[in-house]
Design an enzyme around this catalytic site. Structure first.
Site, PDB file in Angstrom:
ATOM      1  N   CYS A  16       0.891  -1.158   0.000  1.00  0.00           N
ATOM      2  CA  CYS A  16       0.000   0.000   0.000  1.00  0.00           C
ATOM      3  C   CYS A  16       0.928   1.207   0.000  1.00  0.00           C
ATOM      4  O   CYS A  16       1.500   1.550   1.033  1.00  0.00           O
ATOM      5  CB  CYS A  16      -0.905   0.011   1.228  1.00  0.00           C
ATOM      6  SG  CYS A  16      -1.884   1.522   1.347  1.00  0.00           S
ATOM      7  N   CYS A  44      -0.528   4.366   2.240  1.00  0.00           N
ATOM      8  CA  CYS A  44      -0.635   4.289   3.710  1.00  0.00           C
ATOM      9  C   CYS A  44      -0.211   2.909   4.191  1.00  0.00           C
ATOM     10  O   CYS A  44       0.972   2.574   4.097  1.00  0.00           O
ATOM     11  CB  CYS A  44      -2.021   4.715   4.212  1.00  0.00           C
ATOM     12  SG  CYS A  44      -3.439   3.979   3.384  1.00  0.00           S
ATOM     13  N   SER A  45      -1.159   2.088   4.666  1.00  0.00           N
ATOM     14  CA  SER A  45      -0.736   0.817   5.273  1.00  0.00           C
ATOM     15  C   SER A  45      -1.803  -0.258   5.140  1.00  0.00           C
ATOM     16  O   SER A  45      -1.907  -1.129   5.992  1.00  0.00           O
ATOM     17  CB  SER A  45      -0.417   1.050   6.751  1.00  0.00           C
ATOM     18  OG  SER A  45      -1.536   1.653   7.389  1.00  0.00           O
ATOM     19  N   CYS A  46      -2.615  -0.189   4.088  1.00  0.00           N
ATOM     20  CA  CYS A  46      -3.701  -1.153   3.907  1.00  0.00           C
ATOM     21  C   CYS A  46      -3.135  -2.574   3.841  1.00  0.00           C
ATOM     22  O   CYS A  46      -2.093  -2.811   3.214  1.00  0.00           O
ATOM     23  CB  CYS A  46      -4.479  -0.837   2.638  1.00  0.00           C
ATOM     24  SG  CYS A  46      -5.190   0.822   2.659  1.00  0.00           S
TER      25      CYS A  46
END
Lengths: 223, 209
Positions: free
Chosen positions: B107, B110-112
């Site tokens: 991702c 962000c941090s999906c």
């Protein structure tokens, strides 16, 4: 916005450091932040795109240096402050006594404990029904728009203006680029779009390699 | 620096433990959350929701061709057959590694991450080096992590920037013929389901297990 969070394709960040037997959380406050965030999201007061946008607006240097879960705290604080809740600053031990906290938004009773625990396993599906006919079909040639909005967008810089191909349709979803700003939006079709590595990175990229990314219909032009 | 939080990078109110406690207090006092649920949520991700779930999905797909077919057609539904579902896994896509295609996901914005099958992401997955580099030089990143991909194999990088969450169905290693599902699940690592490692018989206690 062309912020530091939009980091795909940048160079110079060095090696990837993997931690052996990494724990889920490293600090007690990280645990509490995670748990509180899940409960906060379950209240429905704020949605994830708004929280992401709070993190994206951090000063670039601050973004890179701040521990991950610390940015979560920041995003909850901004969401609460923007809704008129007590400034979190006022509650810290070093602060002066709380003065005139603004009235919070109206809300119902707290969510029952069981509701929250159940939500962990049921999730919160975001795909919605739509009667709108998708503009593109698998195999269609598209170009990612070359746009540089000042606000939140899920169209990263490294695909803007690049030529891709529709691979599959994922269904309709609310448009994060708008919900982050509390703007209403009709749901849009989200597509899996394939870009060849050479289209993105030039002739030295391996011929067969490719990048797949999910883009909303308004991110794409036909070609 | 956001306008509404001018103190963010000054050094006085830095203590995150105090800040998150203050948030918990505000939400509790305003009647918005039941704080007794916080610990239960945390422990679910410390003890129940993690990469062992994904490993069981992979093992099932390796031994049951019809399950694998369902997994590749509708991953969320197939994963739910094994009892795994929930936040950040509502709309899952499983991508299969084959001799001709190697998949890896990231991702970049962000941090999906697919929580129901892999739990919460490791630090490196959320780090600037991984997010920036895996899209532009995936082969170099994979090699750095110990995985050489032959040039004739297509590398597909999946950037999960919308609501879809990806996870990789790794190739079953040779030499595991006749193994039980439990034996197979035991050798599937977290990183093999991100796509930054292969499943091997050599190091069953390797990092990312």
């Amino acid at each position: 916005m062309n912020g530091i969070h939009d980091i795909g394709g940048m160079q110079g960040f060095g090696r990837i450091e993997q931690e052996v037997d990494e724990p889920v959380f490293h600090e007690e406050w990280e645990r509490r932040t995670f748990g509180t965030m899940v409960l906060f999201l379950a209240t429905g007061m704020a949605r994830i795109p708004e929280l992401r946008y709070s993190v994206e607006r951090l000063h670039a240097q601050c973004y890179l240096e701040t521990p991950y879960f610390r940015t979560w705290i920041h995003s909850i604080e901004e969401a609460l402050n923007s809704r008129g809740f007590t400034q979190i600053e006022d509650l810290l031990p070093h602060s002066a006594p709380v003065g005139s906290a603004k009235s919070p938004v109206e809300h119902g009773p707290p969510l029952p404990r069981n509701f929250v625990i159940t939500a962990l396993t049921t999730g919160v599906p975001s795909r919605v029904e739509s009667q709108v006919t998708p503009r593109f079909a698998p195999g269609d040639k598209v170009t990612a728009k070359n746009i540089h909005p000042a606000g939140h967008t899920r169209l990263p810089r490294y695909v803007r203006g690049k030529k891709g191909e529709i691979v599959r349709l994922h269904g309709s979803f609310a448009v994060d680029d708008r919900t982050a700003h509390h703007l209403s939006s009709d749901p849009e079709q989200v597509y899996s779009v394939r870009f060849s590595a050479r289209e993105l990175w030039g002739p030295s990229a391996p011929e067969k390699d490719a990048l797949y990314i999910d883009l909303w219909e308004s991110h794409l032009d036909a070609r | 620096m956001s306008q509404s939080d001018p103190h963010f990078h000054t050094d006085v109110p830095k203590d995150p433990a105090l800040r998150i406690k203050a948030i918990e207090t505000v939400l509790t006092e305003k009647g918005l959350i039941d704080p007794s649920a916080i610990e239960e949520v945390i422990q679910a991700y410390e003890t129940k929701i993690g990469p062992r779930n994904g490993a069981r999905v992979v093992a099932r797909a390796w031994v049951d061709p019809s399950f694998k077919e369902r997994l590749l057609a509708d991953a969320s539904k197939a994963i739910a057959e094994l009892g795994y579902s929930g936040l950040q896994g509502e709309h899952m896509i499983a991508v299969e590694n084959t001799p001709t295609v190697h998949n890896v996901f990231v991702c970049t914005l962000c941090s999906c991450y697919p929580w129901p099958v892999l739990g919460l992401p490791p630090k490196w997955y959320k780090s600037a080096p991984y997010r920036s580099r895996i899209v532009i030089e995936p082969r170099a990143v994979l090699a750095e992590l110990g995985l050489e991909i032959p040039l004739e194999t297509e590398v597909r990088v999946w950037d999960s920037n919308a609501e879809l969450r990806y996870f990789v169905l790794p190739s079953r290693p040779a030499g595991t013929e006749g193994w039980s599902e439990e034996q197979l699940a035991a050798i599937v690592t977290r990183d093999s389901m991100i796509g930054t490692a292969k499943v091997t018989l050599l190091e069953t206690t390797q990092k990312g297990a």
